[in-house]
Write a protein that holds these residues in place. Structure first.
Motif, short mmCIF file in Angstrom:
data_model
loop_
_atom_site.label_atom_id
_atom_site.label_comp_id
_atom_site.label_asym_id
_atom_site.label_seq_id
_atom_site.Cartn_x
_atom_site.Cartn_y
_atom_site.Cartn_z
N PRO B 505 37.01 36.71 47.85
CA PRO B 505 37.29 37.86 46.99
C PRO B 505 38.54 38.57 47.48
O PRO B 505 38.76 38.70 48.68
N PHE B 506 39.34 39.01 46.54
CA PHE B 506 40.57 39.78 46.80
C PHE B 506 41.69 38.94 47.41
O PHE B 506 42.73 39.47 47.76
N PHE B 507 41.48 37.60 47.52
CA PHE B 507 42.62 36.79 47.96
C PHE B 507 43.50 36.51 46.75
O PHE B 507 43.07 35.94 45.75
N THR B 508 44.74 36.94 46.87
CA THR B 508 45.69 36.66 45.78
C THR B 508 47.07 36.48 46.36
O THR B 508 47.39 37.04 47.42
N THR B 509 47.88 35.67 45.69
CA THR B 509 49.27 35.53 46.12
C THR B 509 50.17 36.23 45.11
O THR B 509 51.38 36.14 45.18
N LYS B 510 49.49 36.89 44.17
CA LYS B 510 50.27 37.53 43.10
C LYS B 510 50.65 38.97 43.46
O LYS B 510 50.02 39.58 44.34
N ALA B 511 51.68 39.45 42.78
CA ALA B 511 52.18 40.80 43.06
C ALA B 511 51.09 41.84 42.81
O ALA B 511 50.18 41.62 42.03
N VAL B 512 51.21 42.94 43.53
CA VAL B 512 50.24 44.03 43.38
C VAL B 512 50.18 44.42 41.91
O VAL B 512 51.19 44.55 41.24
N GLY B 513 48.96 44.59 41.38
CA GLY B 513 48.80 44.95 39.98
C GLY B 513 48.70 43.75 39.07
O GLY B 513 48.20 43.82 37.97
N LYS B 514 49.20 42.61 39.54
CA LYS B 514 49.16 41.41 38.71
C LYS B 514 47.89 40.60 38.94
O LYS B 514 47.31 40.04 38.02
N GLY B 515 47.50 40.52 40.19
CA GLY B 515 46.29 39.75 40.48
C GLY B 515 45.26 40.59 41.20
O GLY B 515 45.61 41.47 41.99
N THR B 516 44.02 40.32 40.93
CA THR B 516 42.94 41.04 41.62
C THR B 516 42.36 40.21 42.75
O THR B 516 41.71 40.73 43.64
N GLY B 517 42.56 38.90 42.67
CA GLY B 517 41.96 38.03 43.68
C GLY B 517 40.48 37.86 43.46
O GLY B 517 39.77 37.37 44.34
N LEU B 518 39.99 38.26 42.26
CA LEU B 518 38.55 38.14 42.01
C LEU B 518 38.21 37.03 41.00
O LEU B 518 37.05 36.65 40.86
N GLY B 519 39.25 36.52 40.31
CA GLY B 519 39.01 35.51 39.27
C GLY B 519 38.25 34.31 39.79
O GLY B 519 37.16 33.97 39.31
N LEU B 520 38.82 33.65 40.81
CA LEU B 520 38.19 32.44 41.32
C LEU B 520 36.90 32.76 42.08
O LEU B 520 36.00 31.93 42.13
N SER B 521 36.83 33.95 42.66
CA SER B 521 35.60 34.34 43.36
C SER B 521 34.46 34.35 42.37
O SER B 521 33.36 33.88 42.64
N GLN B 522 34.73 34.90 41.20
CA GLN B 522 33.71 34.98 40.16
C GLN B 522 33.32 33.58 39.70
O GLN B 522 32.13 33.27 39.56
N VAL B 523 34.34 32.74 39.47
CA VAL B 523 34.07 31.36 39.05
C VAL B 523 33.21 30.66 40.10
O VAL B 523 32.22 30.00 39.78
N TYR B 524 33.59 30.86 41.36
CA TYR B 524 32.88 30.21 42.47
C TYR B 524 31.40 30.61 42.47
O TYR B 524 30.51 29.77 42.49
N GLY B 525 31.16 31.94 42.42
CA GLY B 525 29.79 32.44 42.47
C GLY B 525 28.97 31.92 41.30
O GLY B 525 27.83 31.50 41.46
N PHE B 526 29.61 31.92 40.14
CA PHE B 526 28.91 31.47 38.94
C PHE B 526 28.53 29.99 39.05
O PHE B 526 27.39 29.60 38.78
N VAL B 527 29.51 29.17 39.48
CA VAL B 527 29.23 27.72 39.56
C VAL B 527 28.16 27.44 40.62
O VAL B 527 27.23 26.65 40.39
N ARG B 528 28.25 28.13 41.75
CA ARG B 528 27.25 27.93 42.79
C ARG B 528 25.87 28.35 42.29
O ARG B 528 24.88 27.69 42.57
N GLN B 529 25.88 29.46 41.55
CA GLN B 529 24.59 29.96 41.07
C GLN B 529 24.00 29.01 40.02
O GLN B 529 22.79 28.98 39.82
#
Ligand SMILES: Nc1ncnc2c1ncn2[C@@H]1O[C@H](COP(=O)(O)OP(=O)(O)O)[C@@H](O)[C@H]1O
Ligand SMILES: [Mg+2]
Lengths: 106, 704
Positions: B505-529
């Motif tokens: 969560p919150f890992f992003t390489t995107k500029a501040v305001g552009k990325g939250t770093g939560l997109g893939l975290s959400q995908v990950y949790g959903f797929v695992r669940q």
């Protein structure tokens, strides 16, 4: 060195005591031993004693029997002392020289 | 002769002289005829014998000195001469041998051999092995070689013999044979040990090696060559050749390891190689020990094994553990955050009625509400990551879903990016939540878009994947059949380092305001669940393929879909609010009061039971699930269901879905997810009361 080559079972009953002077392994010395052995077996079977004296080993023994040439065979018994010089290949001459066959019997 | 003696000679004296003369003549004659070959000469130093062949003296010395027996034989085998060694062999005095027949000493069994030896050919030498019987009646093995001695014309035949005692050499060859046999047996044992060692090592997946430091050669087993990927060239490796297999950055460590081994006597490292056969990078584990120290140049021997799989599994395990820990942490924060949002949202719902109608206040109010909504969205993402969102499990055809929101995807991707939907081989079904699936694919598509600022292609494809138990372990899922959906882009790709962190969560390489770093975290949790897993295949500069795997199902039965009511439903009756957090309780109490209900409150389960027991007539108990104290929300509703079957029950929690799995709630008790709005609360309360009324009308049915 003196080598006694008397065959086993010799009885001291007035038979022949022979002494052969040799010079080590010279061919004539070897021949003399060989010839003498053969000759004795043929003519004096059971009646001889042979002593081989190698003057290369004990040259001082030459004086006793006044040896000058080798091989030389001496008859020490029976007396008188007889002497045959050479390789003993002439059997007749040896027989005569040793008085085994009388000279006039020739 | 004495010449001074003058009286007339007696007959005897005469005979004596005559005899002496004859002897002298004979002597001269014998000399003249060559019948003698030695003369005795008297001198001051005594008698001396001169043989006419004095030149043979050195040879005689040699004969006397040599280690072989020498013998001169007459043709009939009489010993005419022998050296000391010959006498030694027979154990007799030399004197006693001259004149004896040599046959007399030949072992009876060997007489034919000896006769043969004596009989033949004047020309060349010949030899035979036979046994002579010595003075102790022991057979002495000898080699008897004879040669005829040419004595010139018609002289009697003489033979010269050389007798070699074979006792020692026989003994030695016996010893040698025994030693050979012993050695052969030892070699056999060693070879067997080596073979079984190699089998054992091979079974353990290990290669054996032996390094000769002096030669700089490494001998490796077959498996050793396999690990380093060498095919078809058997034989030792040069040290340099082997070192070159290691990655350049790992080579100094290898060299340091071997340097240290000379000092400390052992070596162990785990480093990377590039396999010769296919260029694959592999981790290998090398372990060894100095086993023979010869001066400074010792030998090292040891084992090597390919530990790439183990390392990968370890790394995956570490990654999984890390994600699990972050998930726990995130879930905890989300829970508290939920309560905060509840308080803010609830307070705003209540404020709204007392709001001054001016434009400015409304704008501020709208902004605050938007903030709460965004906070709620963020929280949902965090809950999704920590696998605590309420998921529906349905049989879903991914391909159908993708087609149904293709338009939305294309809009999200923009005009510079082409969307390609690959036609699947079959329409597989998998078990997952269809709405969350769409959100996940949209998330991946947006990431793909961000990775392709200058345009490109996104292609989405599905296929069936069979996961065996080994792969299952490495991906952390069950073995079996999966439906995999891949979202591939032609974008900038990721380095392995970035790829290993994207799910955090919150890992992003995107500029501040552009990325939250939560997109893939959400995908990950959903797929695992959903009991699935994700794989990333990315190459910097070439593109990324993200693949989601969901368990394949053959059961097409669709689970119920339920849409939340968006309208506020007012009602009547008495409601008991059980909630440990005072602010949240306060909001609930006020909201329900505003909706027209008579509200009672309790801060924990026991006091709720007391309120019910007091007989105030409660129509509905609305309880939090997680509360401090002996009794939790679940147990509370279970007890009330038994004691007051007519009572309506409703639960609420920040944790939902599988987090509750271990405590099954009664089938007809609904769970209202936090944060809830006044509208969702009103609908849930209304539904619960309606259900209780229905049960009262028809007690046979447990209610729908
Ligand atoms: N398709 C992709 N191509 C390259 N990098 C990606 C891709 N998808 C995700 N990433 C990387 O993963 C990071 C995390 O993604 P995500 O969790 O969606 O957060 P965000 O998109 O807000 O940065 C991104 O910042 C980016 O560095
Ligand atoms: Mg993103």
């Amino acid at each position: 060195m003196s080598v006694d080559i008397t065959p086993e079972g010799f009885a001291d009953d007035g038979s022949y005591n022979l002494r052969l002077y040799v010079a080590g392994q010279t061919p004539k010395s070897l021949l003399a031993i060989s010839n003498l052995k053969k000759l004795c077996e043929e003519h004096l079977a059971g009646r001889y004693r042979i002593e081989v004296v190698d003057l290369l080993v004990t040259p001082q023994l030459a004086a006793g029997d006044q040896i000058v040439a080798l091989p030389t065979l001496i008859r020490t018994l029976p007396p008188p002392l007889k002497r045959v010089i050479g390789d003993l290949s002439n059997t007749e001459k040896v027989l005569v020289g040793l008085d085994i066959r009388r000279r006039d019997n020739l | 002769m004495d010449r001074s003696f003058s009286p007339p000679l007696s007959q005897a004296h005469f005979d004596d002289l005559l005899e002496r003369l004859r002897e002298a003549e004979e002597t001269l004659d014998a000399i003249r005829h060559g019948e003698v070959d030695a003369v005795v000469v008297g001198g001051s130093s005594g008698q001396k014998v001169y043989t006419l062949e004095n030149a043979d003296r050195p040879y005689r010395v040699i004969i006397e000195q040599m280690r072989e027996g020498a013998v001169t034989l007459s043709a009939d085998g009489t010993i005419l001469y022998c050296n000391e060694r010959f006498a030694d062999i027979l154990g007799h005095a030399r004197e006693s041998l001259i004149g004896r027949e040599v046959l007399h000493f030949v072992a009876p069994a060997d007489t034919p051999v000896f006769a043969e030896l004596m009989a033949h050919g004047p020309a060349s030498g010949r030899s035979a092995e036979l046994s002579l019987i010595n003075a102790d009646s022991v057979g002495v093995p000898v080699n008897f070689s004879v040669v005829d001695l040419d004595m010139g014309q018609d002289s009697a035949r003489l033979l010269c013999g050389v007798v070699t005692d074979l006792t020692r050499s026989r003994q030695r060859s016996h010893e040698l044979a025994a030693a050979n046999a012993r050695l052969a047996a030892e070699i056999d044992v060693r070879r067997r040990a080596e073979e079984s060692l190699e089998v054992a090592l091979d079974a353990a997946g290990m290669g054996g090696w032996d390094l000769d430091l002096a030669q700089g050669l490494i001998h490796g087993s077959k498996r050793f060559d396999e690990i380093f990927g060498r095919e078809g060239t058997p034989g030792p490796w040069l040290v340099g050749e082997l070192l070159a297999r290691f990655l350049p950055e790992d080579r100094p460590a290898v060299q340091a390891g071997f340097e240290a081994a000379r000092r400390v006597g052992s070596i162990e490292f785990e480093l990377r190689i590039e396999r010769l056969a296919d260029g694959a990078r592999r981790w290998i584990h090398v372990k060894g020990r100095v086993h023979r120290q010869q001066g400074r140049n010792g030998r090292l021997a040891g084992v090597v094994s390919d530990v790439t799989t183990r390392r990968m599994t370890e790394q995956q395990l570490r990654q999984a553990q890390k994600m699990e820990a972050i998930g726990q942490l995130t879930g905890g924060i989300a829970h508290d955050f939920n309560n905060l949002l509840m308080v803010i949202g609830g307070s705003m719902d209540m404020l709204e009625e007392h709001m001054p109608g001016d434009e400015r206040s409304r704008r501020y109010f709208a902004a605050a509400r938007q903030g709460v909504e965004r906070g709620a969205l963020l929280n949902r993402q965090l809950l999704a990551f920590s696998r605590r969102q309420d998921l529906r499990q349905e049989a879903v055809c991914i391909d159908d879903r993708v087609h149904s929101f293709q338009g939305l995807l294309e809009r999200a991707l923009g005009e510079t990016i082409t969307l390609q939907l690959v036609e699947p081989e079959a329409r597989w079904l998998c078990t997952t939540d269809p709405h969350q699936l769409e959100t996940a694919i949209l998330n991946l598509a947006i990431n793909a878009r961000d990775a392709m600022p200058n345009g490109g292609t996104v292609s989405i494809s599905t296929r069936r994947v069979v996961v065996d138990s080994e792969r299952a372990q490495s991906v952390g899922a069950a073995a079996g059949n999966y439906v995999a959906v891949s979202i591939a882009d032609t974008g900038e790709g990721m380095t392995p380092d970035v790829a290993s962190k994207v799910f955090e969560p919150f890992f992003t390489t995107k500029a501040v305001g552009k990325g939250t770093g939560l997109g893939l975290s959400q995908v990950y949790g959903f797929v695992r669940q959903s009991d699935g897993f994700i794989t990333i295949d990315s190459t910097p500069g070439q593109g990324t393929t993200m693949t989601l795997h969901f368990p394949l199902t053959d059961d097409p039965e669709q689970a119920r879909a339920k849409d939340d009511a968006a309208v506020t439903l007012r009602g009547t009756g008495s409601v008991l609010v059980v909630e440990d957090d005072a602010s949240v309780r306060d909001i609930a109490v006020r909201s329900l009061g505003d909706l027209g209900y008579t509200v009672f409150e309790a801060s924990h389960a026991q006091s709720a039971l007391d309120v019910v027991a007091s007989g105030v007539g409660i129509d509905l108990v609305f309880s939090d699930v997680i509360m401090p104290g002996d009794i939790g929300g679940m147990e509370l509703v279970q007890r009330l269901r038994r004691s007051h079957p007519a009572m309506a029950l409703l639960l609420t929690s920040g944790y939902t879905g599988q987090a509750m799995a271990d405590q099954p709630r009664p089938a007809d008790v609904q769970l209202l997810a936090k944060p809830y709005t006044r509208a969702t609360l009103s609908a849930a309360v209304d539904a619960a009361l309606e259900k209780a009324r229905a049960r009262l009308r028809d007690p046979g049915k447990p209610g729908v």
